[in-house]
Design an enzyme around this catalytic site. Sequence first.
Site, PDB file in Angstrom:
ATOM      1  N   LYS A  79       0.632  -1.138  -0.077  1.00 56.67           N
ATOM      2  CA  LYS A  79       0.035   0.036   0.013  1.00 56.67           C
ATOM      3  C   LYS A  79       0.902   1.307   0.086  1.00 56.67           C
ATOM      4  O   LYS A  79       1.937   1.554   0.053  1.00 56.67           O
ATOM      5  CB  LYS A  79      -0.851   0.431   0.926  1.00 56.67           C
ATOM      6  CG  LYS A  79      -1.696  -0.901   1.302  1.00 56.67           C
ATOM      7  CD  LYS A  79      -3.190  -0.876   2.747  1.00 56.67           C
ATOM      8  CE  LYS A  79      -3.558  -2.079   2.317  1.00 56.67           C
ATOM      9  NZ  LYS A  79      -4.986  -2.696   3.328  1.00 56.67           N
ATOM     10  N   TYR A 104     -12.444  -2.360  -3.662  1.00 57.47           N
ATOM     11  CA  TYR A 104     -13.056  -1.882  -2.308  1.00 57.47           C
ATOM     12  C   TYR A 104     -14.084  -1.780  -2.077  1.00 57.47           C
ATOM     13  O   TYR A 104     -15.008  -1.833  -1.321  1.00 57.47           O
ATOM     14  CB  TYR A 104     -12.193  -1.474  -1.779  1.00 57.47           C
ATOM     15  CG  TYR A 104     -10.374  -1.451  -0.801  1.00 57.47           C
ATOM     16  CD1 TYR A 104     -10.760  -2.389  -0.018  1.00 57.47           C
ATOM     17  CD2 TYR A 104      -9.284  -0.859  -1.256  1.00 57.47           C
ATOM     18  CE1 TYR A 104      -9.362  -2.575   0.428  1.00 57.47           C
ATOM     19  CE2 TYR A 104      -8.516  -0.769  -0.558  1.00 57.47           C
ATOM     20  CZ  TYR A 104      -8.058  -1.837   0.042  1.00 57.47           C
ATOM     21  OH  TYR A 104      -6.867  -2.434   0.597  1.00 57.47           O
ATOM     22  N   ASN A 116      -1.727   0.375   6.504  1.00 55.25           N
ATOM     23  CA  ASN A 116      -1.284  -1.476   7.329  1.00 55.25           C
ATOM     24  C   ASN A 116      -0.037  -1.703   6.079  1.00 55.25           C
ATOM     25  O   ASN A 116      -0.395  -2.519   6.382  1.00 55.25           O
ATOM     26  CB  ASN A 116      -2.288  -2.044   8.166  1.00 55.25           C
ATOM     27  CG  ASN A 116      -3.974  -2.511   6.936  1.00 55.25           C
ATOM     28  OD1 ASN A 116      -3.434  -2.081   5.923  1.00 55.25           O
ATOM     29  ND2 ASN A 116      -4.511  -3.238   7.272  1.00 55.25           N
ATOM     30  N   HIS A 137      -1.725  -5.549   1.536  1.00 62.22           N
ATOM     31  CA  HIS A 137      -3.173  -6.257   1.146  1.00 62.22           C
ATOM     32  C   HIS A 137      -3.113  -7.368   0.831  1.00 62.22           C
ATOM     33  O   HIS A 137      -2.136  -8.458   0.067  1.00 62.22           O
ATOM     34  CB  HIS A 137      -4.023  -5.403  -0.303  1.00 62.22           C
ATOM     35  CG  HIS A 137      -4.949  -6.113  -0.438  1.00 62.22           C
ATOM     36  ND1 HIS A 137      -6.277  -6.088   0.643  1.00 62.22           N
ATOM     37  CD2 HIS A 137      -5.338  -7.442  -1.592  1.00 62.22           C
ATOM     38  CE1 HIS A 137      -7.088  -6.833  -0.239  1.00 62.22           C
ATOM     39  NE2 HIS A 137      -6.762  -7.520  -1.482  1.00 62.22           N
ATOM     40  N   GLU A 192      -9.612 -10.364  -7.487  1.00 60.89           N
ATOM     41  CA  GLU A 192      -8.634  -9.070  -7.674  1.00 60.89           C
ATOM     42  C   GLU A 192      -7.174  -9.488  -8.582  1.00 60.89           C
ATOM     43  O   GLU A 192      -6.777  -8.664  -9.290  1.00 60.89           O
ATOM     44  CB  GLU A 192      -8.106  -9.638  -5.674  1.00 60.89           C
ATOM     45  CG  GLU A 192      -8.851  -9.312  -4.853  1.00 60.89           C
ATOM     46  CD  GLU A 192      -8.904  -9.356  -3.521  1.00 60.89           C
ATOM     47  OE1 GLU A 192      -8.991  -8.461  -2.923  1.00 60.89           O
ATOM     48  OE2 GLU A 192      -7.747  -9.515  -3.387  1.00 60.89           O
TER      49      GLU A 192
HETATM   50  P1  IDP Z   1      -7.511  -7.006   5.354  1.00 68.28           P
HETATM   51  O1  IDP Z   1      -6.865  -5.874   4.952  1.00 68.28           O
HETATM   52  O2  IDP Z   1      -7.035  -6.936   6.854  1.00 68.28           O
HETATM   53  O3  IDP Z   1      -8.292  -8.331   5.206  1.00 68.28           O
HETATM   54  P2  IDP Z   1     -10.242  -5.349   5.953  1.00 68.28           P
HETATM   55  O4  IDP Z   1     -11.674  -5.877   6.823  1.00 68.28           O
HETATM   56  O5  IDP Z   1     -10.565  -5.899   4.249  1.00 68.28           O
HETATM   57  O6  IDP Z   1      -9.315  -5.779   6.477  1.00 68.28           O
HETATM   58  O7  IDP Z   1     -10.333  -4.596   5.459  1.00 68.28           O
HETATM   59  C1  IDP Z   1      -9.668  -3.473   4.637  1.00 68.28           C
HETATM   60  C2  IDP Z   1      -8.989  -2.390   4.322  1.00 68.28           C
HETATM   61  O8  IDP Z   1      -9.559  -1.278   5.827  1.00 68.28           O
HETATM   62  C3  IDP Z   1      -7.362  -2.701   5.522  1.00 68.28           C
HETATM   63  O9  IDP Z   1      -6.358  -3.760   5.451  1.00 68.28           O
HETATM   64  C4  IDP Z   1      -7.547  -1.495   5.918  1.00 68.28           C
HETATM   65  O10 IDP Z   1      -5.981  -0.549   5.318  1.00 68.28           O
HETATM   66  C5  IDP Z   1      -9.137  -0.518   6.574  1.00 68.28           C
HETATM   67  N1  IDP Z   1      -9.604  -0.601   7.284  1.00 68.28           N
HETATM   68  C6  IDP Z   1     -10.490  -2.278   8.236  1.00 68.28           C
HETATM   69  N2  IDP Z   1     -10.893  -1.576   9.069  1.00 68.28           N
HETATM   70  C7  IDP Z   1     -10.492  -0.159   9.586  1.00 68.28           C
HETATM   71  C8  IDP Z   1     -10.604   1.173  10.597  1.00 68.28           C
HETATM   72  O11 IDP Z   1     -11.934   0.392  11.132  1.00 68.28           O
HETATM   73  N3  IDP Z   1     -10.337   1.997  10.065  1.00 68.28           N
HETATM   74  C9  IDP Z   1      -9.829   2.236   9.009  1.00 68.28           C
HETATM   75  N4  IDP Z   1      -9.282   1.321   7.886  1.00 68.28           N
HETATM   76  C10 IDP Z   1      -9.761   0.491   8.254  1.00 68.28           C
HETATM   77 MG    MG Z   2     -10.082  -7.844   3.345  1.00 66.51          MG
END
Ligand code: IDP
Ligand code: MG
Length: 142
Positions: A11, A51, A114, A117, A128
């Site tokens: 990212k 997304y 984070n 992805h 994807e």
């Molecule tokens: P993942 O990436 O671990 O699969 P997902 O729940 O699919 O997690 O969420 C997609 C992305 O959205 C996350 O990697 C993160 O960048 C963002 N995200 C998830 N939860 C939150 C939140 O509570 N606040 C802000 N961003 C979030």
């Molecule tokens: Mg996810």
Amino acid sequence: MAIQQTLSIIKPDGVEKNVIGKVVGRFEEEGLVPVAMRMVHLSQQEAEGFYAVHRERPFFGELVEFMTRGPVVVMVLEGEDAVARNREVMGATNPAEAAEGTLRALYASGIEENTVHGSDSEENAAKEIKYFFSDVQVFSRS
Ligand code: IDP
Ligand code: MG
């Protein structure tokens, strides 16, 4: 177990932190080898499409803004049980909850920024991968 392919993205925060090499190196050490790779600066439309499952989540707007703020590295990783293995190497979404030594524990700044992805199922991995790569751009190495 079987050989699988999964989509990985470094990212914008990972690119900004100059950890592309460390992330790719870690995947290679873990037996998740890149079989397709390119850098792309996502448009708003491309990030929203990628997304789309999170459209209704309260953080969707911010997430799209973050993912479009700079270039990302999109990769297809191949290896034994690659979908689940990649998720293990990444660690939990929230780096505060990510296991020690995982990519998110090492490099992520927060639950949104984070660093990586990874597809969450074989079905989503296939979708994807298609979103970013055509068949002739993916080079199976198994
Ligand atoms: P993942 O990436 O671990 O699969 P997902 O729940 O699919 O997690 O969420 C997609 C992305 O959205 C996350 O990697 C993160 O960048 C963002 N995200 C998830 N939860 C939150 C939140 O509570 N606040 C802000 N961003 C979030
Ligand atoms: Mg996810």
